[in-house]
Design a protein around this motif. Structure first.
Motif, PDB file in Angstrom:
ATOM      1  N   PRO A  13      15.992  31.873  67.035  1.00  0.00           N
ATOM      2  CA  PRO A  13      15.801  30.581  67.682  1.00  0.00           C
ATOM      3  C   PRO A  13      14.388  30.455  68.246  1.00  0.00           C
ATOM      4  O   PRO A  13      13.791  31.437  68.659  1.00  0.00           O
ATOM      5  N   ALA A  14      13.887  29.225  68.258  1.00  0.00           N
ATOM      6  CA  ALA A  14      12.504  29.002  68.649  1.00  0.00           C
ATOM      7  C   ALA A  14      12.230  29.357  70.095  1.00  0.00           C
ATOM      8  O   ALA A  14      11.125  29.682  70.464  1.00  0.00           O
ATOM      9  N   LYS A  15      13.250  29.294  70.966  1.00  0.00           N
ATOM     10  CA  LYS A  15      13.006  29.489  72.394  1.00  0.00           C
ATOM     11  C   LYS A  15      12.577  30.905  72.732  1.00  0.00           C
ATOM     12  O   LYS A  15      12.048  31.166  73.777  1.00  0.00           O
ATOM     13  N   ARG A  16      12.832  31.855  71.856  1.00  0.00           N
ATOM     14  CA  ARG A  16      12.389  33.215  72.140  1.00  0.00           C
ATOM     15  C   ARG A  16      10.887  33.279  71.983  1.00  0.00           C
ATOM     16  O   ARG A  16      10.365  33.061  70.907  1.00  0.00           O
ATOM     17  N   MET A 254      24.735  21.794  64.943  1.00  0.00           N
ATOM     18  CA  MET A 254      25.867  22.002  65.855  1.00  0.00           C
ATOM     19  C   MET A 254      25.746  21.054  67.037  1.00  0.00           C
ATOM     20  O   MET A 254      26.713  20.502  67.522  1.00  0.00           O
ATOM     21  N   THR A 255      24.502  20.908  67.537  1.00  0.00           N
ATOM     22  CA  THR A 255      24.189  19.933  68.591  1.00  0.00           C
ATOM     23  C   THR A 255      22.924  19.222  68.111  1.00  0.00           C
ATOM     24  O   THR A 255      22.424  19.503  67.021  1.00  0.00           O
ATOM     25  N   SER A 256      22.375  18.353  68.941  1.00  0.00           N
ATOM     26  CA  SER A 256      21.190  17.611  68.496  1.00  0.00           C
ATOM     27  C   SER A 256      19.983  18.525  68.307  1.00  0.00           C
ATOM     28  O   SER A 256      19.026  18.170  67.630  1.00  0.00           O
ATOM     29  N   THR A 257      20.016  19.710  68.910  1.00  0.00           N
ATOM     30  CA  THR A 257      18.855  20.598  68.787  1.00  0.00           C
ATOM     31  C   THR A 257      19.183  21.936  68.130  1.00  0.00           C
ATOM     32  O   THR A 257      18.277  22.665  67.753  1.00  0.00           O
ATOM     33  N   LYS A 258      20.449  22.272  67.988  1.00  0.00           N
ATOM     34  CA  LYS A 258      20.806  23.595  67.462  1.00  0.00           C
ATOM     35  C   LYS A 258      21.352  23.484  66.047  1.00  0.00           C
ATOM     36  O   LYS A 258      22.309  22.774  65.808  1.00  0.00           O
ATOM     37  N   MET A 259      20.695  24.232  65.156  1.00  0.00           N
ATOM     38  CA  MET A 259      21.107  24.190  63.759  1.00  0.00           C
ATOM     39  C   MET A 259      21.877  25.455  63.399  1.00  0.00           C
ATOM     40  O   MET A 259      21.619  26.527  63.932  1.00  0.00           O
ATOM     41  N   SER A 260      22.825  25.301  62.494  1.00  0.00           N
ATOM     42  CA  SER A 260      23.511  26.485  61.980  1.00  0.00           C
ATOM     43  C   SER A 260      23.751  26.290  60.485  1.00  0.00           C
ATOM     44  O   SER A 260      23.221  25.366  59.878  1.00  0.00           O
TER      45      SER A 260
END
Length: 478
Positions: A13-16, A254-260
């Motif tokens: 994930p980009a946040k890391r 999965m959400t507006s910002t999280k892809m799976s």
């Protein structure tokens, strides 16, 4: 033809906030994945997948490769393979083996590892599977998640005759003489094919497949490919770059910002093979019966009964051989080989490159087997190997080892870890180089992990036996 690199994205994930990596290679090295797995549709596996019958004898004979005794070179501190981290928490650090060493006194029928693997599988003369190396995700099928330094029989498979196997980044497939497949290891992307995404499969489990008997297994980093006796391919696992060949990358939000991803948790047949013209016009290819295939970390190349080659998955640095870097979602015919004199006989894939041997015996490379410099956007002949009779090829992250005639030829750009067996003075070579210590030996099988090499040598041959006995032995004290 040089080309601007296409970066290979990673599942992180980009946040890391980590240092930017050369992702085309380094994403192939790390085990640090996001452990949060979306809920997947559970597939109910029948209590009994049905009895299996033994494969035809003449087919089984083709698996009886010439056996040999084992030599090993490269990095043998399995917890550190492919990791930049320091040695904190590593219980036993062993020096890299820059020359080939004898490893166990046994004779083996088969040895395999993979371009992203820090583990290996051996099949002994009794057709039993032994595993060693990293076992963080249960990829060895052993009861404890520690590294196993010695080849150890796989519990639960003692009752089967194992004829082949394949290693992914953190998962393993075993093929029996009944045409059934067992899997263990990391299953967060469904790459074990057992019908669910149980994160780890510690004990080898039969995959959720009830079709025609399987005759070949292969693993990418996080996906798997199996070939049935009728020439059909079935794939499962991570679809991120189209490497499953099902015309999708499986992405969803999965959400507006999280892809799976919609992982493929059971084997699914590859139904479409295509030819693409320069203007982008797509035509289906009929009458495709696959006879061989090989998986890179995120791509696959397959050969059919008419010697045509197809490739699909991640397209960066030209590893698909289509003179462009687009990902291919379904198997696409490699035009370069689609002429009478250039039929493909065998195929071998490394992490970000592919090798093909044509009917005439010429070796071609496409993709890139070093981190810098030119990428071969379409198949180019490896001139240094012209005229050599190639017996076996091992492919890894960036290195290549070839047994040809009675010589061993190796090359790989720095950094290397001893897997080339060239010694500690010249550890790497950007051009094919003969490994002088192996000159004159009958090398019957070659396989490479991410940074180690296994050779099987025929000690029935007198000259080979004399040389073999002079090698140092890699001894593991209890």
């Amino acid at each position: 033809m040089s080309s601007k690199r296409k970066s290979e994205p990673t599942k992180k994930p980009a946040k890391r906030n980590k240092k930017k990596q050369d992702k085309d290679f380094e994403s192939d090295l790390s085990d640090d994945f996001d452990d949060e797995v979306p809920p997947q549709q559970e597939v109910l596996i029948p209590a009994e997948l049905g009895p299996a019958t033994r494969l035809p004898e003449e087919l089984l004979h083709t698996f009886d490769r010439e056996p040999g005794k084992l030599l090993i070179a490269g990095m043998v501190t399995w917890e550190m393979t492919g990791r930049r981290a320091d040695s904190k928490g590593v219980t036993k650090i062993r020096p890299n083996l820059y020359y080939f060493n004898r490893f166990t006194d046994e004779k083996y029928r088969f040895a395999t590892s993979g371009p992203a693997s820090a583990h290996s599988v051996l099949i002994n003369m009794d057709r039993k599977a032994l595993t060693f190396g990293r076992n963080q995700y249960g990829q060895l099928g052993q009861p404890e998640t520690r590294a196993y330094e010695k080849p150890t029989p796989v519990p639960g498979l003692e009752g089967f005759n194992i004829i082949s196997a394949a290693c992914g980044r953190n998962h393993t497939l075993f093929l029996t003489d009944l045409g059934t497949v067992y899997a263990c290891g990391d299953n967060k992307s469904g790459q074990c094919g057992v019908g669910n995404t149980t994160p780890t499969i510690m004990k080898a489990q039969r995959i959720n497949y009830a079709g025609p008997p399987i005759i070949k297994v292969g693993c990418g980093a996080d996906f798997s490919v199996i070939l049935d006796i009728k020439g059909n391919l079935h794939t499962f696992g991570l679809p991120e770059y189209g490497q499953l060949g099902h015309n999708t990358d499986g992405k969803y939000f999965m959400t507006s910002t999280k892809m799976s991803f919609h992982f493929e948790t059971s084997p699914k047949r590859v139904v479409l093979f295509i030819e693409k013209a320069k203007d982008g016009h797509v035509t289906p290819v009929d009458d495709v019966q696959i006879v061989d295939f090989s998986c890179g970390n995120n791509h696959t190349v397959a050969v059919d009964a008419k010697k045509r080659a197809y490739s699909w998955g991640f397209g960066g640095v030209g590893r698909l051989g289509h003179a462009e870097q687009k990902d291919e979602m379904v198997p696409r015919l490699i035009k370069y080989f689609d002429i009478a004199s250039k039929g493909v006989k065998r195929i071998f894939c490394g992490a970000s490159y592919s090798l093909a041997i044509t009917e005439s015996g010429q070796l071609f490379l496409f993709g890139q087997n070093k981190k810098t410099g030119e990428a071969n956007m379409y198949p180019k002949p490896v001139q240094d190997l012209s005229g050599w009779n190639i017996n076996a090829i091992g492919t890894s992250n960036t290195s290549i080892i070839i047994s040809a005639d009675d010589s061993l030829i190796a090359w790989g750009a720095s950094p290397t870890f001893g897997e080339l067996g060239l010694g500690d003075l010249q550890k790497s070579s950007s051009v094919p180089k003969e490994v002088s210590k192996m000159e004159g030996m009958k090398i019957v099988q070659v396989t490479m992990g991410m940074s180690h090499t296994l050779l099987l040598v025929n000690t029935e041959d007198e000259k080979t036996r004399e040389k073999y006995e002079k090698f140092n032995e890699f001894v593991i004290e209890e």
